[in-house]
Design a protein around this motif. Structure first.
Motif, mmCIF file in Angstrom:
data_model
loop_
_atom_site.group_PDB
_atom_site.id
_atom_site.type_symbol
_atom_site.label_atom_id
_atom_site.label_comp_id
_atom_site.label_asym_id
_atom_site.label_seq_id
_atom_site.Cartn_x
_atom_site.Cartn_y
_atom_site.Cartn_z
ATOM 1 N N LYS A 126 -94.533 3.706 -17.095
ATOM 2 C CA LYS A 126 -95.812 4.373 -17.340
ATOM 3 C C LYS A 126 -95.594 5.873 -17.574
ATOM 4 C CE LYS A 126 -99.238 2.899 -14.949
ATOM 5 N NZ LYS A 126 -100.177 2.625 -13.825
ATOM 6 N N TRP A 127 -94.731 6.490 -16.778
ATOM 7 C CA TRP A 127 -94.425 7.923 -16.925
ATOM 8 C C TRP A 127 -93.842 8.212 -18.308
ATOM 9 C CZ3 TRP A 127 -89.607 10.202 -17.670
ATOM 10 C CH2 TRP A 127 -89.552 11.590 -17.514
ATOM 11 N N ARG A 128 -92.935 7.365 -18.746
ATOM 12 C CA ARG A 128 -92.323 7.564 -20.068
ATOM 13 C C ARG A 128 -93.365 7.441 -21.173
ATOM 14 N NH1 ARG A 128 -86.189 5.166 -19.979
ATOM 15 N NH2 ARG A 128 -86.196 6.330 -21.927
ATOM 16 N N GLY A 129 -94.234 6.468 -21.044
ATOM 17 C CA GLY A 129 -95.241 6.252 -22.073
ATOM 18 C C GLY A 129 -96.279 7.353 -22.134
ATOM 19 N N ARG A 130 -96.557 7.965 -20.997
ATOM 20 C CA ARG A 130 -97.586 9.011 -20.940
ATOM 21 C C ARG A 130 -97.077 10.388 -21.377
ATOM 22 N NH1 ARG A 130 -100.765 7.849 -15.195
ATOM 23 N NH2 ARG A 130 -101.815 5.909 -15.849
ATOM 24 N N GLY A 131 -95.777 10.494 -21.595
ATOM 25 C CA GLY A 131 -95.264 11.787 -22.041
ATOM 26 C C GLY A 131 -93.801 12.034 -21.740
ATOM 27 N N GLY A 132 -93.203 11.230 -20.868
ATOM 28 C CA GLY A 132 -91.798 11.440 -20.516
ATOM 29 C C GLY A 132 -90.863 11.337 -21.704
ATOM 30 N N ASP A 133 -91.087 10.340 -22.556
ATOM 31 C CA ASP A 133 -90.223 10.178 -23.732
ATOM 32 C C ASP A 133 -90.421 11.319 -24.732
ATOM 33 O OD1 ASP A 133 -89.020 7.911 -22.769
ATOM 34 O OD2 ASP A 133 -90.280 6.508 -23.889
ATOM 35 N N ARG A 134 -91.652 11.822 -24.851
ATOM 36 C CA ARG A 134 -91.887 12.964 -25.731
ATOM 37 C C ARG A 134 -91.163 14.209 -25.203
ATOM 38 N NH1 ARG A 134 -97.176 11.200 -25.507
ATOM 39 N NH2 ARG A 134 -97.902 13.083 -24.429
ATOM 40 N N MET A 135 -91.177 14.375 -23.892
ATOM 41 C CA MET A 135 -90.450 15.495 -23.302
ATOM 42 C C MET A 135 -88.962 15.408 -23.648
ATOM 43 S SD MET A 135 -91.831 16.332 -19.491
ATOM 44 C CE MET A 135 -93.138 15.266 -18.993
ATOM 45 N N ALA A 136 -88.400 14.214 -23.534
ATOM 46 C CA ALA A 136 -86.975 14.033 -23.822
ATOM 47 C C ALA A 136 -86.647 14.463 -25.252
ATOM 48 C CB ALA A 136 -86.576 12.576 -23.600
ATOM 49 N N GLU A 137 -87.501 14.083 -26.198
ATOM 50 C CA GLU A 137 -87.282 14.455 -27.599
ATOM 51 C C GLU A 137 -87.387 15.969 -27.790
ATOM 52 O OE1 GLU A 137 -90.225 12.249 -29.654
ATOM 53 O OE2 GLU A 137 -89.291 10.290 -29.276
ATOM 54 N N GLU A 138 -88.387 16.573 -27.149
ATOM 55 C CA GLU A 138 -88.597 18.012 -27.309
ATOM 56 C C GLU A 138 -87.491 18.828 -26.652
ATOM 57 O OE1 GLU A 138 -93.434 17.326 -27.394
ATOM 58 O OE2 GLU A 138 -92.464 18.184 -25.615
ATOM 59 N N TYR A 139 -87.041 18.380 -25.488
ATOM 60 C CA TYR A 139 -85.925 19.076 -24.829
ATOM 61 C C TYR A 139 -84.648 18.959 -25.664
ATOM 62 C CZ TYR A 139 -88.342 20.023 -20.404
ATOM 63 O OH TYR A 139 -89.191 20.503 -19.435
ATOM 64 N N ALA A 140 -84.425 17.786 -26.241
ATOM 65 C CA ALA A 140 -83.230 17.596 -27.067
ATOM 66 C C ALA A 140 -83.259 18.527 -28.280
ATOM 67 C CB ALA A 140 -83.138 16.138 -27.517
ATOM 68 N N GLU A 141 -84.426 18.667 -28.886
ATOM 69 C CA GLU A 141 -84.571 19.549 -30.047
ATOM 70 C C GLU A 141 -84.320 21.007 -29.662
ATOM 71 O OE1 GLU A 141 -88.544 19.869 -31.700
ATOM 72 O OE2 GLU A 141 -87.717 19.886 -33.735
ATOM 73 N N ASP A 142 -84.863 21.424 -28.527
ATOM 74 C CA ASP A 142 -84.690 22.808 -28.087
ATOM 75 C C ASP A 142 -83.252 23.061 -27.632
ATOM 76 O OD1 ASP A 142 -86.788 24.950 -27.950
ATOM 77 O OD2 ASP A 142 -85.820 25.315 -26.031
ATOM 78 N N HIS A 143 -82.649 22.061 -27.015
ATOM 79 C CA HIS A 143 -81.258 22.176 -26.579
ATOM 80 C C HIS A 143 -80.339 22.372 -27.784
ATOM 81 C CE1 HIS A 143 -77.541 21.332 -24.381
ATOM 82 N NE2 HIS A 143 -77.250 20.417 -25.285
ATOM 83 N N ALA A 144 -80.595 21.596 -28.834
ATOM 84 C CA ALA A 144 -79.774 21.716 -30.040
ATOM 85 C C ALA A 144 -79.893 23.111 -30.639
ATOM 86 C CB ALA A 144 -80.198 20.661 -31.058
ATOM 87 N N ALA A 145 -81.095 23.695 -30.576
ATOM 88 C CA ALA A 145 -81.305 25.032 -31.130
ATOM 89 C C ALA A 145 -80.586 26.102 -30.309
ATOM 90 C CB ALA A 145 -82.796 25.346 -31.175
ATOM 91 N N ASN A 146 -80.439 25.861 -29.012
ATOM 92 C CA ASN A 146 -79.818 26.847 -28.117
ATOM 93 C C ASN A 146 -78.311 26.671 -27.991
ATOM 94 O OD1 ASN A 146 -81.789 28.707 -26.392
ATOM 95 N ND2 ASN A 146 -82.875 26.801 -26.855
ATOM 96 N N THR A 147 -77.783 25.603 -28.525
ATOM 97 C CA THR A 147 -76.345 25.330 -28.382
ATOM 98 C C THR A 147 -75.530 26.136 -29.393
ATOM 99 O OG1 THR A 147 -76.793 23.083 -27.617
ATOM 100 C CG2 THR A 147 -74.583 23.549 -28.407
#
Length: 549
Positions: free
Chosen positions: A528-549
């Motif tokens: 339920k947590w993933r469906g409500r936004g957890g998976d979106r957070m994972a995608e957004e963090y990955a995108e920001d991480h790639a930009a900062n690497t």
């Protein structure tokens, strides 16, 4: 046995960075329509401020590149001067910070306040917000008129403020031209803040907007009553099974080996790290973000704690007692342990002297794997400035540069202890000791340390053995620190829904350990947590991480 005052207990919480429970999600707190893009993805990234370590007294115990702190077994006898001139111009500066102490005496009756104003060369109008009121007050400030903002604002990391990054980007001064790269050289004490603190604070839209409050690498720590645990059979290199046996053996009558406070998930941070579970988020070599909640090791740590609770090792009020009251139970021997920030070591040793010996617990091993510890966010919040003309910003930065003076400097001593002979005297070893006035007028009640502060060191006045023990503990555990990979990164979903989603998961963890929910509920909650936004957070963090690497 003397009773501890509420002020002393609050001071203990402040030093430890005690966990706090976020209330329900605030309503949107920005004005205008739409949000700006705070992600760092696709942006030109401002260089981090160039690190220039300050010169000062040589530590007795050396720091390490991995994150072990410098240790001082005695107070420096020859203090350095880190600021060459009075930074202010006689104007009034309005500041606002969180506080864990009692309200300070008014400026007209406060000699500590007056001494700091004189040293800074400004008049300070100080708004002190208690931790309990911080989130509500910040919502009002963030929604208010830009012209009414204080000049200097502490953004406390104990809460997730909805749309915090958007507020900072829109209302705070972009400090990139003043601090990025070599520009920070105009402010030597700010340049002494290590790069790890800036990284964990993070950029917003590729720019530097704040000044981080640096903190040591160890985070949430299990503080034990060393005598109680030793008597119950604690040993070096213990396993999860050994920990369980010690907790059961030492629990008898109305004495419990494990204490926990409301909102602490029964001290889950220590146990999940010992199980080597991610702390919040992990990132793979390919840049994929994985939530701790979906990791089997995290699930195992919950089940482990549920068994500890079931066998009676936890104090029965573990879901309702406050952190303040738990601290009292720890000092009076009712509980043999409690989770708190590593920074709580100073009050832990100071307030327990003559009663018991505190110690930071070594993590137990699980399945033959050495246990980890929680790696703290190296920025205990950050300070932002109200937008203003260049000359005003430079003045405010000079003030913060003074407050960020390093340990072993005259400025550090004034900001942390006040005036010698008025707020403190010196012990035989030269260490400052508060006078009766210093117990009332100090950096806890007037929390200048939450505006700016130099890198923290290990130092316990008059207790060299405590410093040696803490340094030795850090050398053992720092190589096994488990870091939250999301520190310093931006996620739009976390900015808007993070507090609500975290509360949902935390309530599930607490319910399972307390026995109100079956372990089988966990997988459904994570889905339920993933469906409500957890998976979106994972995608957004990955995108920001790639930009900062």
């Amino acid at each position: 046995m003397p009773r501890m005052s509420r002020r002393t207990l609050l001071r203990s919480m402040a030093a430890g960075g005690a966990a706090v429970s976020a209330p329900a999600l605030l309503t949107a707190c920005s004005s205008g329509s739409g949000d700006s893009d705070v992600s760092n993805a696709g942006k030109k990234l401002a260089p981090w401020p160039a690190y220039r370590p300050a010169t000062g007294p040589k530590p007795d115990l050396a720091p390490t590149e991995e994150g072990v702190q410098a240790g001082y077994t005695s107070y420096p006898s020859d203090l350095v001067r880190s600021v060459s001139r009075t930074p202010g111009d006689g104007s009034t500066v309005r500041v606002m910070t969180v506080s864990f102490g009692t309200p300070p005496r008014p400026a007209s009756q406060n000699r500590f306040w007056a001494a700091v104003e004189k040293a800074l060369g400004v008049r300070i109008e100080y708004t002190v917000i208690s931790q309990a009121d911080y989130q509500k007050k910040m919502a009002t400030v963030m929604a208010g008129d830009a012209g009414a903002l204080p000049d200097i604002i502490n953004m406390f990391s104990g809460f997730t403020l909805p749309r915090e990054a958007q507020f900072v980007q829109r209302r705070a001064q972009d400090l990139t031209p003043y601090l990025s790269g070599e520009a920070i050289g105009d402010y030597p004490n700010l340049a002494n803040i290590p790069t790890h603190a800036w990284r964990d604070m993070g950029r917003i839209g590729g720019r530097v907007y704040g000044i981080p409050l640096e903190r040591p690498l160890p985070g949430s720590t299990l503080w034990i009553n060393q005598g109680m645990f030793a008597d119950a059979g604690m040993k070096d290199g213990w396993t999860a099974e050994d920990f369980t046996a010690v907790a059961r053996r030492g629990t008898r009558g109305r004495t419990y080996m494990l204490g926990a406070a409301n909102g602490s998930l029964f001290g889950n941070a220590f146990h999940s790290a010992a199980h080597n579970a991610p702390q919040g988020w992990a990132v793979t070599d390919k840049g994929t973000f994985l939530p701790a909640a979906a990791d089997e090791r995290y699930k195992e740590s919950i089940a482990f704690q549920a068994q500890l609770r079931k066998n009676g090792s936890y104090h029965p009020d573990a879901t309702s007692v406050s952190q303040i009251d738990l601290t009292t139970l720890y000092y009076n021997g009712t509980v043999g342990s409690m989770q708190d920030g590593f920074g709580a070591y100073l009050p832990k040793y100071r307030e327990s002297e003559g009663k018991m010996t505190p110690a930071a617990a070594l993590p137990y091993s699980v399945g033959g794997e050495p246990g980890g510890i929680v790696a703290a966010r190296r920025s205990f919040g950050y300070t932002v400035l109200k937008q203003a003309k260049k000359e005003r910003i430079e003045l405010l930065l000079r003030i913060l540069d003074y407050l960020a003076a390093p340990f072993g400097s005259e400025e550090w001593e004034l900001v942390h202890y006040g005036v010698e002979g008025v707020h403190f005297t010196r012990a035989e070893d030269g260490s400052p000791e508060y006078t009766e006035l210093g117990e009332v007028e100090n950096n806890t009640n007037l929390p200048l340390k939450y505006l700016a502060e130099g890198p923290q060191v290990l130092f316990v006045p008059g207790m060299p053995d405590a410093v040696r023990a803490l340094h030795a503990w850090q050398r053992k555990v720092v190589p096994h620190a488990v870091r939250n990979a999301s520190f310093g990164l931006q996620s739009a979903t976390n900015n808007s829904l993070g507090a609500t989603l975290k509360t949902f998961l935390d309530d599930t963890v607490t319910g399972i350990i307390a026995g109100r929910l079956p372990m089988s509920e966990w997988d459904a909650a994570v889905k339920k947590w993933r469906g409500r936004g957890g998976d979106r957070m994972a995608e957004e963090y990955a995108e920001d991480h790639a930009a900062n690497t």
